[in-house]
Design an enzyme around this catalytic site. Structure first.
Site, short mmCIF file in Angstrom:
data_model
loop_
_atom_site.label_atom_id
_atom_site.label_comp_id
_atom_site.label_asym_id
_atom_site.label_seq_id
_atom_site.Cartn_x
_atom_site.Cartn_y
_atom_site.Cartn_z
N GLY A 108 0.81 -1.21 0.00
CA GLY A 108 0.00 0.00 0.00
C GLY A 108 0.85 1.26 0.00
CG HIS A 120 2.99 0.70 -5.50
ND1 HIS A 120 3.20 1.77 -4.67
CD2 HIS A 120 3.56 -0.37 -4.90
CE1 HIS A 120 3.86 1.37 -3.59
NE2 HIS A 120 4.11 0.07 -3.71
CD GLN A 138 7.68 -7.34 3.71
OE1 GLN A 138 6.95 -8.22 3.25
NE2 GLN A 138 8.18 -6.39 2.94
NE ARG A 187 7.28 8.81 -6.29
CZ ARG A 187 6.05 9.25 -6.57
NH1 ARG A 187 5.73 9.59 -7.80
NH2 ARG A 187 5.14 9.37 -5.63
CB SER A 188 10.55 4.54 -1.75
OG SER A 188 10.38 3.93 -0.48
CB SER A 189 5.67 3.51 0.66
OG SER A 189 5.07 2.83 -0.43
P1 AMP Z 1 6.07 -2.20 -1.60
O1 AMP Z 1 4.65 -1.69 -1.51
O2 AMP Z 1 7.09 -1.18 -1.25
O3 AMP Z 1 6.25 -3.53 -0.92
O4 AMP Z 1 6.31 -2.48 -3.14
C1 AMP Z 1 5.45 -3.30 -3.86
C2 AMP Z 1 6.04 -3.56 -5.23
O5 AMP Z 1 6.23 -2.32 -5.89
C3 AMP Z 1 7.40 -4.23 -5.15
O6 AMP Z 1 7.49 -5.20 -6.18
C4 AMP Z 1 8.35 -3.10 -5.39
O7 AMP Z 1 9.58 -3.48 -5.95
C5 AMP Z 1 7.55 -2.26 -6.36
N1 AMP Z 1 8.03 -0.88 -6.36
C6 AMP Z 1 8.12 -0.05 -5.29
N2 AMP Z 1 8.67 1.13 -5.66
C7 AMP Z 1 8.94 1.03 -6.98
C8 AMP Z 1 9.52 1.90 -7.96
N3 AMP Z 1 9.96 3.11 -7.64
N4 AMP Z 1 9.66 1.45 -9.22
C9 AMP Z 1 9.23 0.20 -9.57
N5 AMP Z 1 8.67 -0.66 -8.70
C10 AMP Z 1 8.52 -0.26 -7.43
#
Ligand code: AMP
EC number: 6.3.2.1
Length: 291
Positions: free
Chosen positions: A40, A46, A71, A194-196
Site C-alpha cells: 500500500g 506501483h 518482514q 519512488r518509495s512509500s
Molecule cells: P512495496 O509496496 O514497497 O512492498 O512495493 C510493492 C512492489 O512495488 C514491489 O514489487 C516493489 O519493488 C515495487 N516498487 C516499489 N517502488 C517502486 C519503484 N519506484 N519502481 C518500480 N517498482 C517499485
C-alpha cells in the site's frame, strides 16, 4: 462469468475466504490472474506495475495491499508505515484493478506462522545482512498470496532487486506455477527512486537522498573501466553527502552472485538518511561502456 465477479469493476476482498472463492471461480472459467503484491501507500512505481500487469493479454488485474509484519524487524517502521487505504483503493480504481485483496494481519497469520519459507544463502546477504529475517518474511507472504490468489503472473519492481531475484528463485525451487515479471524502477525527475518511505523525508533529507541515484549514475558512467572504477566513482559521490549513512554499496552479477569481469552486473546501494532507510540499484555493463 461467476456471480462474484463483474469484469472491469473493482472488487475489494478483505476476507480471505472471499478472495479464495473468487480466485478459484475465475480459474474455473479459464480466466488468468495477474497479481501485483504491495504494502500500500501506492505511488507511481506501483502504478507502473499495475499498468504492466494489465497489458498481459486476457488477464484479470489483482493487487494485494498488506503491510506484512513478518518482514519488519523489531526496531523497524511497521507501526508507522503509512496505511492510506482509501487513497490506495482510489488508485486501484484509476489503474483498472479488478481485484484488491486487503486482508487483516489476523486473517493472514492466525496464531503464527510456525512455518516460514527459508530464503537460502542470498537471504542473508545485502538487505538480509542488515535486516535479519526480512526475506523469510517476504517469501512467506508471497507464497501465501500465490496460494490464496493463484495468479498466473506476478509483477514485482526492480526497485527491490534482491526481492525480485529471491521470488524468481522461490518459484523455480518450489516449482510454483507463476510467471514472475520484473519492472524497471520508476523515479522522480531528479532521480530519486519512488518509495512509500520517501514520505518520511524532510525537504532537506529528500535533497540528500538524491545522492543514492546520483552515485549509481556516476558508477554506470564509468562501467567501461571495470568493477573497481565503478565502485570508486559511486563511493566518491556518496562520500560528498555526510547526512547519507551508507549501509552497503556493492557490485554483483545480474543474479546477485559475484560480479562478472565483463558484461551485465548490478550496482546496489542502501543508506540511511536520518532514520529512513533507502535502497536503490542499477544495471551496469562492465567493460563495455554504459550503452
Ligand atoms: P512495496 O509496496 O514497497 O512492498 O512495493 C510493492 C512492489 O512495488 C514491489 O514489487 C516493489 O519493488 C515495487 N516498487 C516499489 N517502488 C517502486 C519503484 N519506484 N519502481 C518500480 N517498482 C517499485
Amino acid at each position: 462469468m461467476t456471480p462474484r465477479f463483474t469484469p472491469g469493476q473493482l472488487h475489494v476482498h478483505s476476507g480471505l475466504d472471499d478472495m479464495v472463492a473468487t480466485a478459484r471461480a475465475l480459474r474455473a472459467v479459464g480466466r488468468k490472474i495477474a497479481l501485483v503484491p504491495t504494502m500500500g501507500a501506492l505511488h507511481d512505481g506501483h502504478r507502473q506495475l499495475m499498468r504492466t500487469a494489465r497489458r498481459l493479454p486476457g488477464t484479470v488485474l489483482a493487487a494485494s495491499i498488506f503491510v506484512n509484519p513478518l518482514q519488519f524487524g523489531p526496531d523497524e517502521d511497521y507501526d508507522r508505515y503509512p496505511r492510506p487505504l482509501e487513497a490506495d483503493l482510489k488508485i486501484c480504481g484509476e489503474e483498472r484493478v479488478e481485484l484488491a485483496f486487503t486482508p487483516s494481519r489476523e486473517q493472514m497469520y492466525p496464531g503464527g506462522p510456525e512455518i516460514m519459507v527459508d530464503p537460502g544463502p542470498l537471504g542473508g546477504e545485502l538487505e538480509g545482512a542488515s535486516r535479519p529475517g526480512h526475506f523469510a518474511g517476504v517469501l512467506t507472504v508471497v507464497t501465501k498470496l500465490f496460494t490464496i490468489i493463484q495468479p498466473h503472473y506476478a509483477v514485482f519492481g526492480e526497485k527491490d532487486y534482491q526481492q525480485l531475484t529471491l521470488v524468481r528463485k522461490l518459484v523455480r525451487d518450489l516449482n510454483l506455477d507463476v510467471k514472475v515479471i520484473g519492472v524497471p524502477i520508476v523515479r522522480d525527475p531528479d532521480g530519486l527512486a519512488r518509495s512509500s518511505r520517501n514520505a518520511y523525508l524532510s525537504d532537506e533529507q529528500r535533497t540528500a537522498a538524491i545522492t543514492l541515484s546520483a552515485a549509481l549514475v556516476a558508477g554506470a558512467r564509468v562501467s567501461a573501466g571495470g568493477a573497481a572504477v565503478v565502485l570508486e566513482s559511486a563511493r566518491a559521490v556518496l562520500d560528498k553527502e555526510p547526512s547519507v549513512a551508507v549501509d552497503y554499496l556493492e557490485l554483483r552479477g545480474a543474479d546477485l552472485g559475484p560480479a562478472p569481469e565483463h558484461g551485465e552486473a548490478r550496482l546496489l546501494v542502501a543508506a540511511r538518511v536520518g532514520s529512513t532507510r533507502l535502497i536503490d540499484n542499477s544495471q551496469v555493463f562492465l567493460g563495455q561502456g554504459e550503452d
